[in-house]
Design an enzyme around this catalytic site. Structure first.
Site, short mmCIF file in Angstrom:
data_model
loop_
_atom_site.label_atom_id
_atom_site.label_comp_id
_atom_site.label_asym_id
_atom_site.label_seq_id
_atom_site.Cartn_x
_atom_site.Cartn_y
_atom_site.Cartn_z
N ILE A 1 3.29 -32.41 30.54
CA ILE A 1 2.19 -31.67 29.59
C ILE A 1 1.26 -32.81 28.88
CG2 ILE A 1 2.03 -30.19 27.84
CD1 ILE A 1 4.94 -29.25 28.38
N CYS A 2 0.14 -32.61 29.19
CA CYS A 2 -0.72 -33.31 28.46
C CYS A 2 -1.25 -32.79 27.19
CB CYS A 2 -2.25 -33.57 29.44
SG CYS A 2 -3.09 -34.89 28.52
N LEU A 3 -0.74 -33.15 25.93
CA LEU A 3 -1.01 -32.45 24.71
C LEU A 3 -0.69 -33.42 23.50
CD1 LEU A 3 -1.86 -29.69 23.25
CD2 LEU A 3 0.90 -29.26 23.02
#
Length: 192
Positions: A87-89
């Site tokens: 996840i890119c967060l």
């Protein structure tokens, strides 16, 4: 060192409020370092009606370091790897604060499903599709939700594999560890 009392409190808070949000967190092990988060797909998105599982690993420095989270349910989204579930967060990286909790992280992931950031992608192929052919992106995301994140489809997968002679618990474990991929689960069952 991990603050286990804080993790326990966060789990209790999630349990108390799971009916209203649909967000759940359950331990995978007795020592609370491996957890499973579950979020419902947001209404009005291609993920609506899906239930998404997220593997959570608590680092030694929690709550001063962010939990490591990745989808175990396959999802078609520009900010989530279609291969690994990464996840890119920002709050799972450099914007983490000890004031944040497991639930706020999961709510943020759920919000990310509603508002993709294709210009800062985790999966370049999905981001390109999102920007160049949005309708195909929506159709693909819905298909993945139907295939990998719907309970009825999970039960259908379990039924098919059990009919092949595998045990129910063994099948469910194989499907979960395969991110909902029935073919990969079958390979695992056959090689066990």
């Amino acid at each position: 060192m991990i603050d286990f009392s804080r993790i326990q409190k966060e789990l209790q808070d999630c349990e108390r409020n799971q009916d209203s949000s649909g967000i759940r967190v359950c331990p995978k092990s007795d020592n609370l370092t491996r957890l499973t988060g579950t979020i419902p797909g947001p209404i009005g998105t291609p993920y609506e009606g899906g239930t998404f599982q997220i593997d959570i690993t608590m680092p030694d420095g929690y709550p001063f370091e962010p939990p490591k989270m990745q989808f175990s349910t396959k999802v078609w989204h520009p900010n989530i790897s279609s291969q690994s579930g990464a996840i890119c967060l920002d709050i799972l990286k450099d914007q983490w604060s000890p004031a944040l909790t497991l639930k706020t992280a999961l709510v943020s992931i759920q919000a990310l499903l509603s508002a993709p950031e294709p210009k800062d992608p985790q999966d370049a192929v999905v981001a390109e599709q999102y920007m160049k052919n949005y309708q195909v992106f929506v159709s693909t995301a819905r298909y993945w939700t139907e295939t990998f994140a719907k309970k009825s489809s999970l039960e259908e997968k379990v039924k098919r594999l059990v009919e092949m002679g595998f045990g129910d618990a063994q099948v469910r474990s194989a499907i979960e560890s395969s991110g909902g991929d029935e073919n990969l689960a079958l390979e695992k069952l056959c090689s066990a």
